[in-house]
Design an enzyme around this catalytic site. Structure first.
Site, PDB file in Angstrom:
ATOM      1  CB  SER A   1       4.385   0.095  -6.793  1.00 57.00           C
ATOM      2  OG  SER A   1       3.970   0.792  -7.957  1.00 57.00           O
ATOM      3  CG  ASP A   2      -1.942   1.137  -4.705  1.00 59.48           C
ATOM      4  OD1 ASP A   2      -2.533   1.258  -5.797  1.00 59.48           O
ATOM      5  OD2 ASP A   2      -2.541   0.973  -3.625  1.00 59.48           O
ATOM      6  CD1 TRP A   3      -2.890   2.657 -11.619  1.00 61.78           C
ATOM      7  CD2 TRP A   3      -2.010   0.958 -10.477  1.00 61.78           C
ATOM      8  NE1 TRP A   3      -2.959   1.520 -12.405  1.00 61.78           N
ATOM      9  CE2 TRP A   3      -2.432   0.473 -11.731  1.00 61.78           C
ATOM     10  CE3 TRP A   3      -1.412   0.071  -9.585  1.00 61.78           C
ATOM     11  CZ2 TRP A   3      -2.281  -0.851 -12.124  1.00 61.78           C
ATOM     12  CZ3 TRP A   3      -1.262  -1.253  -9.960  1.00 61.78           C
ATOM     13  CH2 TRP A   3      -1.685  -1.706 -11.207  1.00 61.78           C
TER      14      TRP A   3
ATOM     15  CE1 TYR B   1      -3.914   1.567  -0.598  1.00 60.22           C
ATOM     16  CE2 TYR B   1      -4.189   1.921   1.759  1.00 60.22           C
ATOM     17  CZ  TYR B   1      -4.646   2.091   0.459  1.00 60.22           C
ATOM     18  OH  TYR B   1      -5.826   2.743   0.216  1.00 60.22           O
ATOM     19  CE1 TYR B   2      -0.414   4.758  -4.317  1.00 64.62           C
ATOM     20  CE2 TYR B   2      -2.579   4.362  -3.374  1.00 64.62           C
ATOM     21  CZ  TYR B   2      -1.769   4.525  -4.477  1.00 64.62           C
ATOM     22  OH  TYR B   2      -2.302   4.454  -5.736  1.00 64.62           O
TER      23      TYR B   2
END
Length: 634
Positions: free
Chosen positions: A264-266, A227-228
């Protein structure tokens, strides 16, 4: 090593949300595309085939992996998931958590697999196996709830439904998210945004949130997404998880033995570089690769990566390590053998009648009965009564009840509403799609319910995409039911006894925001004196399924729409107005560009004022106001 959004349709048209065109992505040798739109099964399949044809003209002819966020339920957020469109429609994951049925979960995963592969999608950016331990979190609806045991069972069942016992040419690769567990957000905010970057563990529940990821790794999940968020006050570096070597390389790879793809998340390099803002663009990329990331979600910048290798700042061996994993999955999925699909067959497979009916039955079953008082509004309701409705299409009650125009004429009033949230950001911005902030219903909503209930016994259905403070509603309702993504038809079936509500709350519902603020974000069931505890759910007494209404019964009932004050425009979704012929005519006349707007399909759940502001913008305020005035007069 890049997976951007790609526009479905014309290769030369600008991509969605500011992304380059599909042709530009192909020219950059990118071969992983994330789809947002889905105009129809045939169109999506034909586009996928055209993409694969073009990829065969590129050096090495590497086939394209096409991916999708969840798109089989009701959520409408371009950053998290899409409404079903042509695909079969099911409850949100929270609804599956309410049912806790691993067999159904695996069957659902298998249907998603068949529908995805039919249109050329071979990677699912799900399941989301975070624990919803803070009811304020805007991503709670994508989880199975707060229970680690339910999440473990359903997460594994879903992976097996998508992938099978092992990944192969008929599988859809699953991507578990958000490692190592994205639920414990400070103040329940979300790290898509700077103010929500902090992930906290005051209850020391790190291992609890990590456990579902251990289970899906053991089940053979192919991909993982960190997650971020930034872990605060732990042994780990206080940077976003995708930049965190001790998280990705040491914990995920070495300790848990995961050798699949880590994506990775966007947008972590340019949009959400939490904890590494001081680094240059190139330094952030190096740090993420050093942490163990194989692929950059949402990015389309291979020239930067190539430049780093040519400058000697990254070794080819490090690139080969990730490329090997990415290519291996393409081979395993059979994309090198045959990446093409049968567009005609796609129309038959996607949204097939049996899948739609099974999804509808699941929507109905996931309803969770919270209050069911004696009297005329006791569920299930009697056929043939007079009802006043708000928040749903009256046509769904044809054959079941006579719909009247005012609550004073009704035997029972039926209201559908949704968990409250604070509207943030400018309409159409990513932030505007996230339901965050207070869980309290506005005073005007409670007063409106009180006015309705004073005229007729009242049934209220509440869509829970996160927790809600239902306490102020309780004095005014005779029956109260929670749902987690359900069509008007599914809701009507439950109200009139054609289906039984079998759900149990997958997360506790707190009694006040004071109790929420005093609770610990990483601990399940941690608010004081909750209004409804985790696992609560009533049942119908001596229930026997009633038959669905016949065509003759449908024609025999009357359906009246209110004249004047039909809609509360700040609370009514654009999707509901588009089902009303009168409202649709006004919208088509006042804002003709609405019906073809590229963001309409992800904005159907937004209130009409916000959607029209997004479409019209500030350039023509007078036209916007004229349209709203006409709608308010219905």
């Amino acid at each position: 090593m890049f997976q951007p959004l790609a526009g479905v349709g014309d290769f030369d048209a600008p991509g969605p949300i500011g992304y380059p065109s599909t042709q530009t992505l192909l020219d950059r040798r990118i071969n992983h595309f994330n789809t947002l739109q889905a105009p129809g099964a045939r169109e999506l399949a034909e586009w996928a085939n055209a993409v694969q044809e073009e990829a065969r003209t590129q050096p090495f002819a590497i086939p394209v992996t096409i991916s999708s966020d969840p798109r089989h339920a009701f959520g409408n957020n371009p950053g998290t998931g899409l409404a079903s469109g042509p695909f079969s429609q099911w409850p949100e994951p929270l609804g599956f958590g309410a049912l806790d049925d691993a067999e159904l979960m695996q069957r659902y995963g298998d249907i998603v697999r068949r529908e995805y592969r039919a249109v050329g999608i071979s990677l699912g950016l799900h399941p989301q196996i975070d624990l919803a331990t803070d009811p304020r979190w805007s991503r709670a609806g994508g989880t199975y709830g707060e229970s680690v045991e339910i999440t473990r069972r359903l997460g594994v069942a879903y992976v097996r439904g998508l992938q099978g016992e092992r990944l192969g040419p008929d599988s859809v690769a699953a991507m578990g998210k958000h490692f190592p567990g994205g639920g414990p957000q400070l103040d329940g905010e979300d790290p898509h945004f700077d103010y929500g970057r902090e992930q906290v563990y005051p209850g020391r529940m790190w291992d609890l949130h990590l456990q579902p990821f251990k289970d899906v790794i053991a089940a053979g999940i192919s991909q993982m997404m960190p997650y971020y968020g930034v872990p605060m006050g732990t042994e780990y570096e206080e940077v976003g998880f995708s930049f965190n070597r001790k998280i990705v390389n040491d914990l995920l790879r070495q300790q848990l033995g995961f050798d699949g793809i880590v994506c990775s998340d966007w947008g972590i390099i340019g949009a959400t570089p939490w904890g590494v803002e001081h680094l240059t663009f190139e330094q952030r990329m190096i740090k993420a690769l050093d942490a163990g990331i194989d692929q950059f979600g949402g990015e389309a910048i291979p020239d930067v990566l190539v430049g780093l290798v040519r400058a000697g700042k990254l070794s080819e061996a490090r690139i080969d390590e990730s490329a090997r994993r990415l290519l291996r999955e393409k081979f395993t999925l059979g994309l090198f053998d045959n990446p093409f699909v049968d567009a005609e067959r796609a129309e038959a497979v996607v949204g097939a009648a049996d899948a739609r009916e099974t999804g509808l039955a699941a929507q109905a079953a996931a309803h969770t009965l919270l209050v069911n008082s004696p009297g005329s509004a006791r569920l299930p309701l009697r056929h043939g009564i007079s009802v006043y409705v708000e928040g749903m299409d009256p046509l769904a009650l044809a054959g079941r009840a006579n719909v009247v125009a005012t609550p004073q004429e009704a035997d029972v009033a039926i209201l559908r509403t949704a968990a409250p949230f604070e509207q943030r950001g400018y309409p159409g911005d990513l932030e505007s799609f996230f339901h965050a902030g207070s869980l309290d219903f506005p005073d005007e909503d409670v007063q409106h319910l009180q006015e309705i209930a004073s005229a007729a016994p009242t049934v209220v259905g509440v869509y829970l995409d996160r927790g809600a403070i239902l306490t102020p509603l309780l004095p005014h309702v005779d029956s109260l039911i929670a749902e987690f993504g359900a069509s008007d038809e599914a809701f009507a079936r439950v109200l009139f006894g054609e289906a039984e509500p079998r759900g149990r709350l997958p997360m506790e519902l707190p009694s006040s925001m004071t109790a929420v603020r005093a609770s610990r974000p990483d601990v399940p069931s941690d608010s004081e004196n909750p209004a409804f505890e985790f696992g609560f759910g009533l049942r119908y007494e001596d229930w026997r399924p009633r038959p669905h209404p016949t065509e003759e019964e449908q024609f025999a009932t009357t359906l009246a729409r209110r004249s004047g004050g039909r809609y509360r425009l700040n609370r009514t979704s654009i999707g509901l107005l588009l089902k009303d012929p009168d409202a649709r005519t006004i919208l088509a006349e006042g804002v003709p560009e609405l019906l073809d707007h590229p963001m309409l399909n992800v904005a159907l759940g937004m209130d009409v004022r916000s959607v029209l502001t997004m479409v019209v913008g500030g350039a023509d305020e007078s036209r916007l106001q004229r349209t709203l005035t006409r709608l308010s007069m219905l």
